[in-house]
Design an enzyme around this catalytic site. Structure first.
Site, short mmCIF file in Angstrom:
data_model
loop_
_atom_site.label_atom_id
_atom_site.label_comp_id
_atom_site.label_asym_id
_atom_site.label_seq_id
_atom_site.Cartn_x
_atom_site.Cartn_y
_atom_site.Cartn_z
N HIS A 71 30.30 -36.02 -54.75
CA HIS A 71 29.07 -36.36 -54.02
C HIS A 71 27.87 -36.29 -54.95
CE1 HIS A 71 31.77 -35.22 -50.61
NE2 HIS A 71 31.17 -36.27 -50.06
N HIS B 195 28.25 -41.72 -56.58
CA HIS B 195 28.75 -42.02 -55.23
C HIS B 195 27.66 -42.67 -54.38
CE1 HIS B 195 30.54 -41.58 -51.27
NE2 HIS B 195 29.53 -40.81 -50.90
N ASP C 91 23.61 -38.69 -49.23
CA ASP C 91 24.20 -37.44 -49.72
C ASP C 91 23.26 -36.69 -50.64
OD1 ASP C 91 26.64 -37.19 -48.43
OD2 ASP C 91 27.67 -38.53 -49.80
N ASP D 209 30.75 -45.53 -47.01
CA ASP D 209 30.82 -44.14 -47.44
C ASP D 209 32.25 -43.73 -47.81
OD1 ASP D 209 29.90 -41.59 -48.00
OD2 ASP D 209 30.22 -40.89 -45.95
#
EC number: 3.1.4.17
Length: 1141
Positions: free
Chosen positions: A752, A756, A837, A950
């Protein structure tokens, strides 16, 4: 010496003394003049200003005077042409003789034979140039009104003049290029060429209705000029008419500038180019004031000149709709005065409203959700009708902090029994309806900030709790506390209003040098996000210690219930002996003072943590977004975060005990994007952005892993590709500054991280811009719609549609999501992907809840990380003016944009995964399907889009999929190591000593990614391409078999849901989808790995292999059924998958 308040009253009230000759003008002059203006001293002596001032101040008077004067001049000229005005007889005879001599040889270049001069009835006696002059003036007047209409519709002056230039170009093309003679300029081909040039220019600049009016007017003017301007050559006549048109438009521009603008009209310079057409739906706009007929009339009769609105209705404060300085100037010192009048509720009006809602409920054609909402309102009204009128005095807006005043719906008060819903009614209502009844009017329940009912369980009591705690006057930061807050009735009080009221006061105090803005996750300013933010504050993420990779390092880190946020403050009104800087808790956002170091110190690894003692507390407002996914447990707010702040003993399982959280510090300088803003050595890789398997890890290597600029660079390329910089006038430097600060805030953890976030941003861009077979769009020809958008509250660029430069498909068999989603919503989706995130700790929501992390306590164990990502990212955005790339969005657009971003981020919580999938399947399988004109349907599509992006790792090619798998597994193993060090049970698939990589990925694809892709594909939203007959005959083996298993049935369902009957002709055709192909291939790969592992394990121990083998065979059978019957609803599979989640 005059008191300032008296001076303000003199400004606002009519002045009956002063200039005796012109009392009206003098009154207006005193009313409008600024006391500090130099014109104030000389306005009495300037008679012209006194006369013109009322005309300039009144829009109706100035418009009427302008229209009347032009009409009078036009009538006068017409009468002169007809000879109705007396003139000298000798001059008339001379003019007649000259006319006869000139008409004898014939008119050179004339089109129609006959005498030149005036109209019949004496016109020949006048000057021969009077009639052409009058005609040209008439044409000028016609273009004047047309130009005024165009300018007030939002067309810029250069564009309006360019239309006439296009007509001139058409005339030149007819006369020179095509060689049309003067005798044939009125022919149909010549007129068609000229009007075609005008239509082409109009199509690019104007909306349909304005374009038709412009073409009709120009056609009539051209015809009249060719017929009537007999004093000029035929070839010159159209150009003279166009010249008169230019002069008329310039005159309209001048008149528009001197006339006062209406309050509802937007500034002309902010409308932008009209190259992108708008939507059909009407966007509600905030009105300046709302009134109730009976209530307001009664109030005005009782309090003379003071007027009040019904506070039982929600209203956005005026300081949010206009700048603070403008609002302060308008209201003056009177704004702080309190009126002690009572508020009455008209029972007759409520009864009438109840009757209207009952009539609406009798309509059987209403949708079920509308019926449920109306029934909720009807129940509320029927309950209130049984009570007497509620009289509640207004709260004095000047509230002392020492009074410890409380106005919370969730606490005991004398008015609670009257305002709250009776318990007998609560027991009789179903839970879903009860949540709707208890909801509050906030941005959570309304996309545009207007009051609407939302079926989501938003609880009123959680969003209306406000406490003003007692604070000693000697507190170091007491000057920074809000000392003035306007409180409305508790039923309409919202967190957004409370924060805006507090920020309005803090903005004044923080305008002084040295004042700092306090950043809190609870604050959500509604108006311009950076008003009152000083230039000396900054929120900067500094990670003290990264996440440990072993249990040894985690055991050595310090404990703390508060993550201290220290900074230095200076204020002019602070006493010099106060030297202790205040400390802010970064988890709950409230300041606290450090206690005595000798009071119960907690030492661990040489770090002493002092128990804080609360000395001051500002207004506490719980965020409405915390309750989006709540259960039905309680309607009373639990101040667990406040209890956590005061808790002395720290539990062993606290998240603070396992890692050192990032510290937010106020620095003197913001984090700015380095130069050059756009790196020029990435073009070779950026050219592959339009491919699903974008080599993102190669881009990381080119940029440099330590550089950390991948998110900002990719974001700039995607925004530039979509034309969002031009559509919303986004300043590039502020954009790059924020996205660079955003990517710096992502931690260096295995999965994360900023890579990403960049991958998710690229995925949502790809899903919304690439061709989708069989998808119909609400617009055609890249932005051309009907003319029904003129009443919209937004400009075309803001509510229009944007397309990718890589989208060059002209076949109507394809469409793309960006043709159905307005530009503002599309940009919100992209920004949400970049934020989604932010500041991820590398731990799951379950871990934070199990360890009672501060974020879990703050957000009540519900969507903890998702709420934290959204709050932290928006706090970063609002912390510095250098980050405000949304500066050109108005108040309503910003509220709507913020709502969309937060809803998209909250949708990434996998705990709500099956709820979203089930809701989306129900929408797709409905008879109507997805209604692209419905904002809720578009929001649901965007939420599904970001959810798919995601978790898109299994849908990538094998190489990329394995790289992403390695990252998530390493992050899982780090959490498993920490759980083992804390004595907690290790979560599934997170035990490093017992790796189950294949089972993890196979289960994740079977239960999470597979159903999501199936639902998204069944709605006909997956990018792909039609498989032609030649391609089908040439294909063999796997690709065609896989295509027969999944996409072919899906296309049947897609074609059935499409409104156009043409799509049914493609019912049997196949679609090749790269995303589903990769997903099936990766799933087969992991199944083979599982089978190989089971085979090797079976050789060693055959007896232990029976149970896992049977379990795996069931999963494999389930995914086979999914592949073969992909078009069927998956409602029966969801209950069996939820326990696995």
């Amino acid at each position: 010496m005059a008191v300032p308040g008296d001076a303000a009253r003199v400004r606002d009230k009519p002045v009956h003394s002063g200039v005796s000759q012109a009392p009206t003008a003098g009154r207006d002059c005193h009313h409008r003049a600024d006391p500090a203006s130099p014109r104030d001293s000389g306005c009495r002596g300037c008679w012209g200003d006194l006369v013109l001032q009322p005309l300039r101040s009144s829009r109706k008077l100035s418009s009427a005077l302008c229209a009347g004067s032009l009409s009078f001049l036009l009538a006068l000229l017409v009468r002169l042409v007809r000879g109705e005005v007396g003139c000298d007889l000798e001059q008339c005879k001379e003019a007649a003789a000259a006319e006869e001599e000139e008409a004898a040889p014939g008119a050179e270049g004339g089109v129609f034979p006959g005498p030149r001069g005036g109209a019949p009835g004496g016109g020949a006696r006048l000057s021969p140039w009077l009639q052409p002059s009058a005609l040209l003036f008439s044409l000028l007047c016609a273009f004047f009104w047309m130009g005024l209409y165009l300018l007030r519709a939002g067309v810029r002056l250069p564009l309006a003049v360019a239309l006439l230039a296009a007509c001139c170009g058409g005339e030149a093309l007819v006369q020179i290029g095509l060689g049309v003679g003067e005798d044939h300029l009125l022919s149909l081909p010549a007129a068609g060429v000229v009007l075609s040039c005008l239509a082409a220019a109009t199509w690019l600049v104007l909306r349909l209705r304005l374009g038709v009016l412009m073409i009709a007017l120009t056609s009539a003017v051209r015809t009249v000029s060719l017929i009537s301007l007999e004093r000029f050559k035929v070839a010159w006549r159209p150009y003279l008419a166009y010249l008169a048109g230019v002069l008329g438009i310039l005159l309209a521009r001048y008149v528009e500038q001197i006339l006062p603008q209406s309050a509802e009209a937007a500034p002309r310079e902010h409308l932008g180019s009209q190259l992108i057409a708008g939507t059909k739906e009407d966007i509600p706009v905030f009105k300046r004031r709302r009134r109730s007929s009976s209530v307001v009339s009664a109030e005005m009769s009782g309090c003379s000149s003071k007027s009040h609105r019904r506070t039982s209705l929600p209203c956005i404060p005026r300081e949010q709709l206009m700048g603070h300085s403008e609002w302060d100037h308008k209201r003056g010192p009177r704004g702080s005065q309190s009126s002690g009048t009572s508020i009455t509720v008209d029972i007759a009006v409520m009864g009438e409203a109840h009757g209207l809602i009952t009539d609406l409920l009798a309509d059987p054609s209403l949708p079920p959700n509308v019926c449920t909402s109306l029934r909720a309102v009807s129940n509320l009204l029927s309950t209130q009708l049984t009570f007497q009128a509620i009289h509640k005095p207004r709260v004095n807006p000047v509230t002392s902090l020492s009074e410890n005043y409380t106005c919370s719906d969730s606490e005991e008060s004398s008015e609670k029994d009257k305002l709250a819903i009776p318990k007998r009614l609560r027991r009789s209502l179903p839970p879903g309806l009860l949540r709707r009844v208890s909801s509050t009017w906030t941005t959570t329940t309304s996309a545009t900030g207007l009051p609407t009912l939302e079926p989501a369980p938003v609880r009123r009591d959680r969003s209306t709790s406000i406490k003003l705690q007692e604070a000693p006057s000697s507190s170091p930061d007491s000057w920074n506390n809000p000392v003035m807050m306007t409180l409305t009735k508790s039923r309409s009080f919202t967190s957004s209003y409370a924060i805006s009221a507090a920020n309005h006061v803090k903005a004044k105090k923080q305008s002084r040098p040295g004042a700092l803005a306090k950043i809190s996750p609870l604050s959500s300013p509604c108006s311009s996000p950076l008003q009152g933010t000083p230039a000396s504050s900054l929120v900067s993420k500094i990670s003290a210690v990264q996440f440990p990779e072993s249990a040894d390092t985690t055991a050595k880190q310090s404990l703390g219930s508060h993550r201290a946020l220290t900074y230095t403050q200076s204020a002019p009104d602070l006493s010099p002996q106060i030297l202790t800087p205040p400390v802010i808790c970064s988890s709950c956002g409230r300041p606290y003072s450090q206690g005595n170091p000798a009071d119960e110190p907690l030492e661990r690894s040489g770090v002493a943590t002092r128990t804080p003692s609360r000395t001051d507390d500002t207004a506490q407002v719980t965020s409405d977004y915390e309750t989006n996914n709540n259960s039905d447990s309680s309607d009373i707010v639990q101040n667990e975060d406040e209890t956590e702040c005061l808790r002395e003993p720290l539990r062993k399982a606290s998240a603070c005990s396992t890692y050192a959280p990032e510290t937010m510090m106020f620095l003197d300088k913001p984090i700015l994007a380095p130069e050059p803003l756009v790196m020029d050595n990435l073009d070779s890789i950026m050219e592959q952005l339009n491919t699903w398997n974008f080599p993102i890890f190669d881009l990381v290597e080119n940029i440099g892993r330590k550089c950390g600029r991948i998110l900002s660079q990719v974001s700039y390329r995607l925004f530039e590709d979509m034309g969002l910089f031009e559509a919303f006038k986004i300043p590039i430097r502020e954009f790059m500054n924020y996205f660079h600060a955003l990517e710096i805030g992502y931690r260096d953890i295995p999965y994360h991280n900023r890579i990403h976030a960049t991958d998710v941003l690229h995925a949502v861009w790809y899903l919304t811009t690439q061709p989708i077979p069989g998808l119909s769009t609400v617009i055609n020809d890249h932005g051309s719609t009907s003319d029904s958008d003129s009443d919209s509250g937004f400009t075309h660029g803001h509510m229009g549609y944007v397309f990718s430069k890589t989208y060059n498909v002209t076949d109507d068999k394809y469409g793309c999501l960006s043709g159905n989603i307005p530009a503002l919503e599309l940009m919100a989706l992209y920004v949400a992907a970049a934020m989604h995130d932010y500041d991820h700790p590398g731990r799951t929501n379950a871990f934070l809840v199990a360890t009672s992390a501060p974020q879990a306590v703050l957000y009540n164990d519900r969507s903890v990380l998702e709420n934290h990502h959204a709050a932290a990212a928006w706090n970063l955005f609002m912390s510095r003016p250098e980050y405000n790339f949304l500066i050109n969005l108005d108040h309503v657009e910003f509220k709507h944009f913020r709502f969309l971003v937060i809803e998209a981020i909250l949708a990434t919580d996998l705990k709500k995964h099956f709820d979203f999938v089930a809701k989306f399947n129900g929408k797709v399988n409905d008879d109507v399907g997805i209604d692209w004109t419905n904002e809720n349907d578009r929001l649901l599509v965007c939420q599904m889009c970001i959810k798919l992006a995601d978790i898109n790792g299994p849908a990538k090619c094998k190489e990329l999929h394995l790289q992403w798998t390695d990252g998530i597994v390493n992050e899982f193993y780090e959490q498993g190591d920490e759980e083992a060090s804390l004595g907690l049970p290790i979560s599934p698939f997170m035990d490093r000593s017992a790796p189950q990589l294949a089972n993890l990925q196979e289960s994740f694809i079977s239960h999470i990614v597979g159903p999501l892709c199936n639902s998204y594909d069944s709605a006909g939203l997956m990018p792909g391409k039609w498989v032609e007959d030649s391609d089908e005959s040439g294909d063999t083996d796997d690709p065609e078999e896989e295509e027969e298993e999944a996409p072919a049935p899906n296309e049947e369902e897609t074609c059935e849901n499409n409104e156009s009957p043409k799509k049914k002709t493609f019912k049997r055709r196949k679609i090749y989808c790269q995303i589903t192909q990769h997903l099936l291939q990766n799933h087969k790969m992991w199944k083979k790995v599982i089978e190989e592992e089971q085979r090797l394990a079976g050789i060693e121990n055959q007896s232990l292999d029976q149970t896992p083998q049977s379990h795996s065979s069931e999963q494999i059978q389930a995914i086979k059924e999914e592949e073969e019957e992909k078009g069927k609803p998956r409602g029966e599979e969801i209950p069996t998958q939820k326990p696995d989640q």
